[in-house]
Design an enzyme around this catalytic site. Structure first.
Site, PDB file in Angstrom:
ATOM      1  N   LYS A 165     -16.305  -3.653   2.408  1.00 37.46           N
ATOM      2  CA  LYS A 165     -15.762  -4.036   3.713  1.00 37.46           C
ATOM      3  C   LYS A 165     -16.817  -4.095   4.811  1.00 37.46           C
ATOM      4  O   LYS A 165     -16.744  -4.929   5.710  1.00 37.46           O
ATOM      5  CB  LYS A 165     -14.634  -3.097   4.118  1.00 37.46           C
ATOM      6  CG  LYS A 165     -13.365  -3.330   3.319  1.00 37.46           C
ATOM      7  CD  LYS A 165     -12.170  -2.699   4.000  1.00 37.46           C
ATOM      8  CE  LYS A 165     -10.909  -3.088   3.262  1.00 37.46           C
ATOM      9  NZ  LYS A 165      -9.696  -2.770   4.000  1.00 37.46           N
TER      10      LYS A 165
ATOM     11  N   HIS B 255       1.356  -0.265   6.629  1.00 39.65           N
ATOM     12  CA  HIS B 255       0.234  -1.208   6.540  1.00 39.65           C
ATOM     13  C   HIS B 255       0.272  -2.074   5.290  1.00 39.65           C
ATOM     14  O   HIS B 255      -0.735  -2.669   4.917  1.00 39.65           O
ATOM     15  CB  HIS B 255      -1.118  -0.481   6.646  1.00 39.65           C
ATOM     16  CG  HIS B 255      -1.221   0.382   7.861  1.00 39.65           C
ATOM     17  ND1 HIS B 255      -1.046  -0.112   9.131  1.00 39.65           N
ATOM     18  CD2 HIS B 255      -1.440   1.711   7.995  1.00 39.65           C
ATOM     19  CE1 HIS B 255      -1.168   0.874  10.001  1.00 39.65           C
ATOM     20  NE2 HIS B 255      -1.391   1.986   9.332  1.00 39.65           N
TER      21      HIS B 255
ATOM     22  N   GLU C  22     -13.282   1.802  13.215  1.00 31.52           N
ATOM     23  CA  GLU C  22     -13.202   0.707  14.185  1.00 31.52           C
ATOM     24  C   GLU C  22     -12.136   1.004  15.223  1.00 31.52           C
ATOM     25  O   GLU C  22     -11.326   1.922  15.061  1.00 31.52           O
ATOM     26  CB  GLU C  22     -13.010  -0.651  13.481  1.00 31.52           C
ATOM     27  CG  GLU C  22     -11.750  -0.855  12.784  1.00 31.52           C
ATOM     28  CD  GLU C  22     -11.649  -2.102  11.899  1.00 31.52           C
ATOM     29  OE1 GLU C  22     -12.649  -2.684  11.442  1.00 31.52           O
ATOM     30  OE2 GLU C  22     -10.499  -2.486  11.660  1.00 31.52           O
TER      31      GLU C  22
ATOM     32  N   ARG D   7      -9.375 -13.853  -3.755  1.00 31.69           N
ATOM     33  CA  ARG D   7      -8.452 -14.080  -4.884  1.00 31.69           C
ATOM     34  C   ARG D   7      -7.221 -14.774  -4.344  1.00 31.69           C
ATOM     35  O   ARG D   7      -7.095 -14.961  -3.133  1.00 31.69           O
ATOM     36  CB  ARG D   7      -8.054 -12.736  -5.483  1.00 31.69           C
ATOM     37  CG  ARG D   7      -7.540 -11.824  -4.380  1.00 31.69           C
ATOM     38  CD  ARG D   7      -6.942 -10.563  -4.888  1.00 31.69           C
ATOM     39  NE  ARG D   7      -6.768  -9.571  -3.843  1.00 31.69           N
ATOM     40  CZ  ARG D   7      -5.790  -9.551  -2.964  1.00 31.69           C
ATOM     41  NH1 ARG D   7      -4.856 -10.476  -2.974  1.00 31.69           N
ATOM     42  NH2 ARG D   7      -5.727  -8.610  -2.042  1.00 31.69           N
TER      43      ARG D   7
HETATM   44  P1  ADP Z   1      -6.209  -2.653   3.397  1.00 30.30           P
HETATM   45  O1  ADP Z   1      -7.366  -3.377   2.775  1.00 30.30           O
HETATM   46  O2  ADP Z   1      -6.172  -1.195   3.068  1.00 30.30           O
HETATM   47  O3  ADP Z   1      -4.902  -3.325   3.197  1.00 30.30           O
HETATM   48  P2  ADP Z   1      -6.700  -3.841   6.028  1.00 30.30           P
HETATM   49  O4  ADP Z   1      -7.995  -3.638   6.734  1.00 30.30           O
HETATM   50  O5  ADP Z   1      -6.467  -5.161   5.367  1.00 30.30           O
HETATM   51  O6  ADP Z   1      -6.503  -2.656   4.972  1.00 30.30           O
HETATM   52  O7  ADP Z   1      -5.509  -3.569   7.029  1.00 30.30           O
HETATM   53  C1  ADP Z   1      -4.166  -3.503   6.645  1.00 30.30           C
HETATM   54  C2  ADP Z   1      -3.266  -3.361   7.854  1.00 30.30           C
HETATM   55  O8  ADP Z   1      -3.593  -2.171   8.583  1.00 30.30           O
HETATM   56  C3  ADP Z   1      -3.378  -4.471   8.888  1.00 30.30           C
HETATM   57  O9  ADP Z   1      -2.598  -5.599   8.577  1.00 30.30           O
HETATM   58  C4  ADP Z   1      -2.885  -3.765  10.142  1.00 30.30           C
HETATM   59  O10 ADP Z   1      -1.489  -3.650  10.162  1.00 30.30           O
HETATM   60  C5  ADP Z   1      -3.453  -2.371   9.981  1.00 30.30           C
HETATM   61  N1  ADP Z   1      -4.797  -2.283  10.635  1.00 30.30           N
HETATM   62  C6  ADP Z   1      -6.011  -2.369  10.029  1.00 30.30           C
HETATM   63  N2  ADP Z   1      -7.005  -2.255  10.912  1.00 30.30           N
HETATM   64  C7  ADP Z   1      -6.440  -2.092  12.123  1.00 30.30           C
HETATM   65  C8  ADP Z   1      -6.941  -1.907  13.453  1.00 30.30           C
HETATM   66  N3  ADP Z   1      -8.241  -1.879  13.702  1.00 30.30           N
HETATM   67  N4  ADP Z   1      -6.045  -1.788  14.460  1.00 30.30           N
HETATM   68  C9  ADP Z   1      -4.714  -1.819  14.223  1.00 30.30           C
HETATM   69  N5  ADP Z   1      -4.180  -1.980  13.002  1.00 30.30           N
HETATM   70  C10 ADP Z   1      -5.017  -2.108  11.956  1.00 30.30           C
END
Ligand code: ADP
Length: 485
Positions: free
Chosen positions: A119, A238, A203, A295
């Site tokens: 990531k 999430h 972040e 993917r």
């Molecule tokens: P994963 O790979 O574990 O699924 P992601 O980075 O794709 O994690 O994030 C999944 C979800 O988590 C996002 O769609 C959002 O709802 C929440 N999320 C992730 N990062 C943030 C952030 N910086 N601020 C608010 N919500 C976040």
């Protein structure tokens, strides 16, 4: 231009996505082969594939045993492997091993699978090609001192994420400095447990953004197009629950900008195959990259519905070395599509997974309804895998029409024997905020306690009707009457 026609594909996956890939193969005149675990003997996809090979032993390890899978592919004389999603789909090692064994990996180049599987490395690479980022770190953090300082610099709330993770594991939201230490420790422990690596990054945490992702299709010759966006803001913990294309509430300006930034980035990085760039969009319409998935996504059907383009077939053709047959200007989007993930889980018991025997299954159908599912009456859902047993996708010309179709199709859907999240979906599609397209990632959490999950629309009517029909049958039997057809 080097092209090689694929004649037989091994599908290194299970469930609805295995079935989906078999369907694409059949339409392309390609033979399909599946490998299956002990728990998947009753899998409908195992019956539909042209050939099947068991992998005995641990039912999860079976789908991760890539040496075995590659040797079976060679034995069955497959020229390519499709990894689906999950399992080996994001393993650069597996992609490389396929190539080293003379088998086409249907997906991106291993170097891109590796890059976006990390990531932080992907954040650095995407920033360099002009993609906006949230304030945060690019370097893995492995000690609390640095972590605390970085969090304070970013400003609370912050989110801690596993550097080599996904699926919400190792993710912690920290509202204030005094909670940070404890959250950091539990995030690194969870990351270590699930991914074998404890590194995390931090972040800025956005309050209730929208999750918008862009579908990319790119061939081996530098042709990159987008197939529009999907709004995946309806999430629980999430994790996506409902996905919509196009987003019902996104300004045209931001939409255009997302398309421009995404295609440019993929062109510059030399990406090939399908891929999805995920963003968070805040209330002021600023957007920020969160991750890239190399993917096919679970939610790809909504994009297929609005674009008319078959993403799995396209992946196969790109892997064969075909150039893209359409230009961006030739892609036309039509109407709306919504996907509902159908999970065997109990909404009344905090969504606990509920594998078991489906005793009765009546699927919805009719105009605008697509069902990608492995379920059927008497299917025993194994407990070894995630709880998703299918996806219902509805599409229509307008948003209103699509919502009405969703209400109707969800009411038609009958699954008995195991609890599912269908009653939750029925509530969502009748909720005024959903109907108005007012969606963000906080939507479901806010709504959950206002929904009546006992309410199962139309089922009372159906039960009464069944009783009436049974009554008539009883009269006929009792009087030994003949029924004329
Ligand atoms: P994963 O790979 O574990 O699924 P992601 O980075 O794709 O994690 O994030 C999944 C979800 O988590 C996002 O769609 C959002 O709802 C929440 N999320 C992730 N990062 C943030 C952030 N910086 N601020 C608010 N919500 C976040």
């Amino acid at each position: 231009m080097e092209t090689k026609k694929i004649s037989k594909i091994l599908i290194a996956n299970r469930g609805e996505i295995a079935l989906r890939i078999i369907r694409a193969c059949k339409e392309l005149g390609i033979k399909s082969v599946v490998v299956f675990s002990e728990s998947d003997l009753n899998g409908v996809w195992v019956r539909k594939a042209d050939e099947c090979y068991p992998i005995l032993g641990d039912p999860v390890a079976a789908y991760l045993d890539y040496e075995r899978i590659i040797s079976l592919a060679k034995k069955a004389e497959c020229d390519a492997i499709h990894p689906g999603y999950g399992f080996l789909s994001e393993s650069a090692e597996f992609a490389q091993a396929c190539i080293d064994n003379g088998i086409i990996f249907i997906g991106p180049k291993p170097e891109h699978v590796a890059l976006f599987g990390d990531k932080m490395a992907s954040k650095v690479a995407m920033r360099e090609v002009g993609v906006p980022m949230l304030p945060g770190t690019d370097e893995p953090i492995d000690n609390i001192g640095d972590a605390e300082k970085i969090a304070a610099d970013i400003g609370f709330p912050v989110i801690i994420k596993a550097a080599f993770g996904g699926g919400g594991r190792g993710m912690r939201i920290v509202e204030k400095a005094s909670d940070f230490k404890e959250m950091y420790e539990s995030a690194t422990k969870e990351a270590q447990r699930f991914f074998g690596r404890g590194e995390v990054f931090i972040e800025k945490y956005l309050k209730n953004p929208r999750h918008i992702e862009i579908q990319i299709v790119a061939d081996k010759y530098g042709n990159v197009v987008h197939l529009g966006e999907r709004d995946c803001s309806i999430q629980r913990r999430h994790q996506k629950v409902i996905e919509i294309a196009p987003s019902p509430r996104l300004s045209e300006k931001v939409r255009r900008e997302l398309y421009r930034v995404s295609t440019k980035a993929m062109f510059k990085l030399g990406y090939e195959s399908v891929g999805t760039i995920e963003y968070l969009v805040d209330a002021e319409d600023n957007f920020y990259f969160i991750e890239m998935n190399t993917r096919v996504q679970v939610e790809h059907p909504v994009t297929e519905a609005i674009s008319g383009i078959d993403l799995i077939q396209r992946m196969i053709q790109i892997a064969e070395g075909d150039p893209l047959k359409f230009l961006q200007e030739e892609i036309k989007f039509r109407g709306y599509a919504i996907e509902f993930r159908i999970n065997a889980e109990n909404p009344k018991l905090n969504f606990v997974p509920s594998p078991g025997l489906i005793t009765n299954y009546l699927s919805p159908g009719g105009p605008g309804v697509r069902l990608d599912s492995m379920a059927y009456t008497n299917y025993q859902i194994p407990s070894n895998y995630d709880s998703m047993i299918g996806k219902l996708i509805v599409s229509g010309l307008t948003w209103e029409d699509t919502v009405r179709k969703a209400q109707r199709a969800l009411d038609e859907f009958l699954i008995e024997g195991v609890p599912t999240n269908i009653p939750l979906h029925r509530q969502i599609v009748r909720d005024q905020d959903f109907i108005d397209g007012k969606l963000d990632t906080g939507y479901l959490d806010t709504k959950l306690n206002t929904f009546n999950l006992e309410a199962i629309h139309n089922m009372d009517d159906e039960e009464a009707k069944m009783k009436q029909i049974q009554g008539i049958i009883n009269v006929i039997k009792a009087n030994n009457l003949n029924v004329r057809h």
